[in-house]
Design a protein around this motif. Structure first.
Motif, PDB file in Angstrom:
ATOM      1  N   PHE A  87      20.949 -47.217   8.117  1.00  0.00           N
ATOM      2  CA  PHE A  87      19.762 -48.020   8.384  1.00  0.00           C
ATOM      3  C   PHE A  87      18.836 -47.414   9.444  1.00  0.00           C
ATOM      4  O   PHE A  87      17.792 -47.981   9.723  1.00  0.00           O
ATOM      5  CB  PHE A  87      20.177 -49.440   8.774  1.00  0.00           C
ATOM      6  CG  PHE A  87      20.876 -50.131   7.642  1.00  0.00           C
ATOM      7  CD1 PHE A  87      20.170 -50.500   6.517  1.00  0.00           C
ATOM      8  CD2 PHE A  87      22.243 -50.343   7.676  1.00  0.00           C
ATOM      9  CE1 PHE A  87      20.802 -51.096   5.442  1.00  0.00           C
ATOM     10  CE2 PHE A  87      22.885 -50.948   6.607  1.00  0.00           C
ATOM     11  CZ  PHE A  87      22.170 -51.323   5.479  1.00  0.00           C
ATOM     12  N   HIS A  91      13.244 -46.802   5.474  1.00  0.00           N
ATOM     13  CA  HIS A  91      13.573 -47.367   4.164  1.00  0.00           C
ATOM     14  C   HIS A  91      12.790 -48.657   3.923  1.00  0.00           C
ATOM     15  O   HIS A  91      12.123 -49.180   4.827  1.00  0.00           O
ATOM     16  CB  HIS A  91      15.081 -47.630   4.056  1.00  0.00           C
ATOM     17  CG  HIS A  91      15.603 -48.630   5.029  1.00  0.00           C
ATOM     18  ND1 HIS A  91      15.979 -48.307   6.323  1.00  0.00           N
ATOM     19  CD2 HIS A  91      15.806 -49.974   4.930  1.00  0.00           C
ATOM     20  CE1 HIS A  91      16.399 -49.390   6.949  1.00  0.00           C
ATOM     21  NE2 HIS A  91      16.294 -50.423   6.124  1.00  0.00           N
ATOM     22  N   HIS A  93      13.147 -52.556   1.462  1.00  0.00           N
ATOM     23  CA  HIS A  93      14.014 -53.412   0.647  1.00  0.00           C
ATOM     24  C   HIS A  93      13.150 -54.157  -0.356  1.00  0.00           C
ATOM     25  O   HIS A  93      11.940 -54.322  -0.146  1.00  0.00           O
ATOM     26  CB  HIS A  93      14.758 -54.435   1.520  1.00  0.00           C
ATOM     27  CG  HIS A  93      15.570 -53.839   2.609  1.00  0.00           C
ATOM     28  ND1 HIS A  93      16.740 -53.166   2.387  1.00  0.00           N
ATOM     29  CD2 HIS A  93      15.376 -53.791   3.945  1.00  0.00           C
ATOM     30  CE1 HIS A  93      17.246 -52.754   3.537  1.00  0.00           C
ATOM     31  NE2 HIS A  93      16.431 -53.112   4.506  1.00  0.00           N
ATOM     32  N   GLU A  97      13.798 -58.816   4.921  1.00  0.00           N
ATOM     33  CA  GLU A  97      14.985 -58.702   5.777  1.00  0.00           C
ATOM     34  C   GLU A  97      14.779 -59.708   6.902  1.00  0.00           C
ATOM     35  O   GLU A  97      13.893 -59.532   7.736  1.00  0.00           O
ATOM     36  CB  GLU A  97      15.096 -57.263   6.307  1.00  0.00           C
ATOM     37  CG  GLU A  97      16.295 -57.023   7.190  1.00  0.00           C
ATOM     38  CD  GLU A  97      16.512 -55.521   7.487  1.00  0.00           C
ATOM     39  OE1 GLU A  97      16.054 -54.676   6.705  1.00  0.00           O
ATOM     40  OE2 GLU A  97      17.129 -55.232   8.517  1.00  0.00           O
ATOM     41  N   HIS A 136      10.576 -49.310   7.301  1.00  0.00           N
ATOM     42  CA  HIS A 136      11.152 -49.629   8.607  1.00  0.00           C
ATOM     43  C   HIS A 136      12.485 -48.908   8.779  1.00  0.00           C
ATOM     44  O   HIS A 136      13.024 -48.346   7.819  1.00  0.00           O
ATOM     45  CB  HIS A 136      11.357 -51.149   8.745  1.00  0.00           C
ATOM     46  CG  HIS A 136      12.427 -51.685   7.841  1.00  0.00           C
ATOM     47  ND1 HIS A 136      12.236 -51.891   6.500  1.00  0.00           N
ATOM     48  CD2 HIS A 136      13.724 -52.040   8.077  1.00  0.00           C
ATOM     49  CE1 HIS A 136      13.340 -52.350   5.952  1.00  0.00           C
ATOM     50  NE2 HIS A 136      14.278 -52.442   6.898  1.00  0.00           N
ATOM     51  N   TRP A 158      18.982 -56.278  -0.436  1.00  0.00           N
ATOM     52  CA  TRP A 158      19.097 -55.646   0.869  1.00  0.00           C
ATOM     53  C   TRP A 158      19.478 -54.170   0.762  1.00  0.00           C
ATOM     54  O   TRP A 158      19.557 -53.461   1.754  1.00  0.00           O
ATOM     55  CB  TRP A 158      20.107 -56.400   1.739  1.00  0.00           C
ATOM     56  CG  TRP A 158      19.958 -56.054   3.187  1.00  0.00           C
ATOM     57  CD1 TRP A 158      18.797 -56.000   3.906  1.00  0.00           C
ATOM     58  CD2 TRP A 158      20.989 -55.668   4.095  1.00  0.00           C
ATOM     59  NE1 TRP A 158      19.043 -55.636   5.208  1.00  0.00           N
ATOM     60  CE2 TRP A 158      20.379 -55.423   5.349  1.00  0.00           C
ATOM     61  CE3 TRP A 158      22.371 -55.520   3.978  1.00  0.00           C
ATOM     62  CZ2 TRP A 158      21.110 -55.027   6.460  1.00  0.00           C
ATOM     63  CZ3 TRP A 158      23.089 -55.137   5.097  1.00  0.00           C
ATOM     64  CH2 TRP A 158      22.467 -54.896   6.319  1.00  0.00           C
TER      65      TRP A 158
END
Ligand SMILES: [Fe+2]
Length: 193
Positions: A87, A91, A93, A97, A136, A158
């Protein structure tokens, strides 16, 4: 109490209302929840979810979330470095999140399409969302500890989708940045993995 750092502008934002206003154009909401006396130091995941049920239920109603759980990360967590490495690279999603920090701290870096890269450091009592599709990455602080309530529309959302630009390599975690001018006592050095 959260704080925001915009490294490229050598600027920090620490006041709640100013944080909310700064985040609004990026679709990010920040809330400070009352944590005093809500849970004991050894609370189980179930006790945490029960303690914060009113707030979690409100978010579920407002955001279409169907499930909530608690994630516990500590230096003793098996495979911690592998997990953190997953993480700490830029990246996205396919769903928001949403994280409420019960204990510990961490740093989200946000790379918005419509503004500068900025970091938001979260700690106990801080709720933020990283909107679906927002680029992020995330790092822990040096105690390598965080306990969060997570909300999901669909847990498969996720999964990180990596952005292969290497932007994250240009930004130091907010607690330890070389351009950080006024060290604050509450800031802790960050372990970058
Ligand atoms: Fe993420």
């Amino acid at each position: 109490m959260a704080r925001i750092r915009i490294q490229d502008e050598n600027r920090e934002i620490t006041e709640t209302q100013a944080i909310c206003e700064f985040l609004k154009p990026f679709g990010i909401c920040y809330e400070k929840w009352d944590v005093e006396g809500r849970i004991g130091p050894e609370a189980t995941n179930e006790e945490i979810l029960a303690a914060y049920a009113p707030e979690v239920e409100r978010l579920k109603q407002a955001g279409g979330f169907v499930t909530a759980d608690v994630i516990n990360v500590s230096p003793e967590t098996p495979g911690l470095d592998v997990m953190l490495a997953k993480f700490s690279k830029e990246h996205t999603h396919s769903e928001d999140e949403v994280r409420f920090t019960v204990r510990g701290s961490g740093v989200f870096h946000i790379h918005p399409a419509n503004g500068p890269v900025f970091a938001i450091q979260v700690e106990s009592g801080d709720l933020i969302n990283v909107p679906c599709g927002t680029q992020h990455w995330f790092d822990l602080c040096n105690d390598r500890t965080i306990r969060c309530i997570r909300l999901f529309q669909d847990k498969s959302g996720w999964t990180p989708h990596y952005v292969e630009q290497g932007v994250h390599e240009r930004y130091s975690p907010v607690c330890l940045g070389p351009a950080y001018v006024k060290p604050a006592a509450e800031f802790q050095p960050v372990v970058k993995v």
